[in-house]
Design an enzyme around this catalytic site. Structure first.
Site, PDB file in Angstrom:
ATOM      1  N   GLN A 226       7.837   5.559 -11.203  1.00  0.00           N
ATOM      2  CA  GLN A 226       7.802   5.999  -9.804  1.00  0.00           C
ATOM      3  C   GLN A 226       6.903   7.226  -9.676  1.00  0.00           C
ATOM      4  O   GLN A 226       7.230   8.294 -10.196  1.00  0.00           O
ATOM      5  CB  GLN A 226       9.215   6.328  -9.298  1.00  0.00           C
ATOM      6  CG  GLN A 226       9.229   6.693  -7.807  1.00  0.00           C
ATOM      7  CD  GLN A 226      10.631   7.008  -7.285  1.00  0.00           C
ATOM      8  OE1 GLN A 226      11.589   7.074  -8.048  1.00  0.00           O
ATOM      9  NE2 GLN A 226      10.741   7.227  -5.998  1.00  0.00           N
TER      10      GLN A 226
ATOM     11  N   HIS B 132      10.524   3.662  -2.229  1.00  0.00           N
ATOM     12  CA  HIS B 132       9.634   2.657  -1.639  1.00  0.00           C
ATOM     13  C   HIS B 132       9.788   1.349  -2.386  1.00  0.00           C
ATOM     14  O   HIS B 132       9.732   1.307  -3.605  1.00  0.00           O
ATOM     15  CB  HIS B 132       8.167   3.112  -1.638  1.00  0.00           C
ATOM     16  CG  HIS B 132       7.687   3.612  -2.954  1.00  0.00           C
ATOM     17  ND1 HIS B 132       7.977   4.871  -3.447  1.00  0.00           N
ATOM     18  CD2 HIS B 132       6.950   3.009  -3.911  1.00  0.00           C
ATOM     19  CE1 HIS B 132       7.439   5.023  -4.625  1.00  0.00           C
ATOM     20  NE2 HIS B 132       6.800   3.899  -4.944  1.00  0.00           N
TER      21      HIS B 132
ATOM     22  N   ASN C 149      10.273   1.016  -8.328  1.00  0.00           N
ATOM     23  CA  ASN C 149      10.277   1.883  -9.486  1.00  0.00           C
ATOM     24  C   ASN C 149      11.244   3.017  -9.141  1.00  0.00           C
ATOM     25  O   ASN C 149      10.972   3.813  -8.241  1.00  0.00           O
ATOM     26  CB  ASN C 149       8.868   2.416  -9.769  1.00  0.00           C
ATOM     27  CG  ASN C 149       7.930   1.312 -10.218  1.00  0.00           C
ATOM     28  OD1 ASN C 149       8.307   0.448 -10.995  1.00  0.00           O
ATOM     29  ND2 ASN C 149       6.704   1.329  -9.729  1.00  0.00           N
TER      30      ASN C 149
ATOM     31  N   ASP D  33      -0.122  -0.824   0.990  1.00  0.00           N
ATOM     32  CA  ASP D  33      -0.376   0.059  -0.146  1.00  0.00           C
ATOM     33  C   ASP D  33      -1.872   0.414  -0.187  1.00  0.00           C
ATOM     34  O   ASP D  33      -2.735  -0.443   0.010  1.00  0.00           O
ATOM     35  CB  ASP D  33       0.046  -0.645  -1.442  1.00  0.00           C
ATOM     36  CG  ASP D  33       0.138   0.311  -2.612  1.00  0.00           C
ATOM     37  OD1 ASP D  33       1.250   0.499  -3.124  1.00  0.00           O
ATOM     38  OD2 ASP D  33      -0.905   0.867  -3.025  1.00  0.00           O
TER      39      ASP D  33
HETATM   40  P1  5GP Z   1       5.044   3.857  -7.431  1.00  0.00           P
HETATM   41  O1  5GP Z   1       4.251   3.775  -8.683  1.00  0.00           O
HETATM   42  O2  5GP Z   1       5.522   5.256  -7.119  1.00  0.00           O
HETATM   43  O3  5GP Z   1       6.151   2.847  -7.364  1.00  0.00           O
HETATM   44  O4  5GP Z   1       4.062   3.400  -6.283  1.00  0.00           O
HETATM   45  C1  5GP Z   1       3.455   4.257  -5.404  1.00  0.00           C
HETATM   46  C2  5GP Z   1       2.539   3.408  -4.579  1.00  0.00           C
HETATM   47  O5  5GP Z   1       2.137   4.156  -3.459  1.00  0.00           O
HETATM   48  C3  5GP Z   1       1.258   3.010  -5.332  1.00  0.00           C
HETATM   49  O6  5GP Z   1       1.143   1.600  -5.315  1.00  0.00           O
HETATM   50  C4  5GP Z   1       0.163   3.686  -4.559  1.00  0.00           C
HETATM   51  O7  5GP Z   1      -0.999   2.887  -4.466  1.00  0.00           O
HETATM   52  C5  5GP Z   1       0.795   3.917  -3.208  1.00  0.00           C
HETATM   53  N1  5GP Z   1       0.308   5.109  -2.519  1.00  0.00           N
HETATM   54  C6  5GP Z   1       0.230   6.365  -3.033  1.00  0.00           C
HETATM   55  N2  5GP Z   1      -0.209   7.223  -2.094  1.00  0.00           N
HETATM   56  C7  5GP Z   1      -0.422   6.475  -0.972  1.00  0.00           C
HETATM   57  C8  5GP Z   1      -0.880   6.805   0.336  1.00  0.00           C
HETATM   58  O8  5GP Z   1      -1.197   7.955   0.658  1.00  0.00           O
HETATM   59  N3  5GP Z   1      -0.957   5.792   1.231  1.00  0.00           N
HETATM   60  C9  5GP Z   1      -0.606   4.510   0.911  1.00  0.00           C
HETATM   61  N4  5GP Z   1      -0.726   3.584   1.871  1.00  0.00           N
HETATM   62  N5  5GP Z   1      -0.166   4.169  -0.316  1.00  0.00           N
HETATM   63  C10 5GP Z   1      -0.073   5.137  -1.243  1.00  0.00           C
END
Ligand code: 5GP
Ligand code: ZN
Length: 142
Positions: free
Chosen positions: A93, A99, A86, A30
């Site tokens: 999400q 993911h 999420n 992440d």
């Molecule tokens: P969500 O809140 O959608 O469950 O989590 C999305 C996750 O994706 C977050 O923890 C965020 O830090 C991660 N994330 C968002 N964009 C990128 C990216 O471009 N590269 C990586 N490695 N992680 C990302």
């Protein structure tokens, strides 16, 4: 380049620190880790929510989560992992591509359990459990 950042990571059009990749799944660190080793596991083809996955890919993601959790714990000397999705915008999400998070946890890290996801705690007015269970089963396919 595709507009979905996780599709772009899966195709190699966007960078990521990759741990594992196969035909169905990819695991990478992440970009905003809650702890060292915070890892995301995604399907390599786009699906927005868990229920949009084909069964084989869903199984492959679960297999990958199972495989990675102990390896991550060992790598960063964690005591446990919180693993979760999420599933939909209202649940937090932000990236609309499935993911699973694997978040390393440490004794005394100050974090909470999944029950802490809602600040008010257990809902004592959550309705009639039997009626809710019936309503859910009514929406299931055989
Ligand atoms: P969500 O809140 O959608 O469950 O989590 C999305 C996750 O994706 C977050 O923890 C965020 O830090 C991660 N994330 C968002 N964009 C990128 C990216 O471009 N590269 C990586 N490695 N992680 C990302
Ligand atoms: Zn995507």
């Amino acid at each position: 380049m595709t507009e979905c950042i996780f599709c772009a990571i899966a195709t190699g059009d966007a960078p990521a620190t990759t741990i594992r990749k196969d035909d169905r799944t990819m695991a990478f660190l992440d970009a905003n880790p809650l702890a060292p080793g915070h890892t995301l596991v995604i399907p390599t083809t786009h699906a927005e929510r868990l229920e949009d996955l084909d069964p084989e890919t869903a199984h492959a993601i679960m297999d990958r989560l199972r495989e990675l959790a102990p390896a991550i714990e060992a790598a960063v000397d964690a005591d446990a992992t919180t693993i979760g999705f999420n599933n939909g915008r209202a649940a937090g999400q932000e990236v609309p591509h499935v993911h699973g998070h694997i978040i390393p946890r440490f004794d005394g890290d100050g974090g909470g359990p999944i029950h802490a996801v809602l600040p008010r705690g257990p809902d004592r007015d959550a309705g009639d459990p039997e009626a809710i269970a019936r309503a859910i089963t009514d929406h299931l396919q055989d």
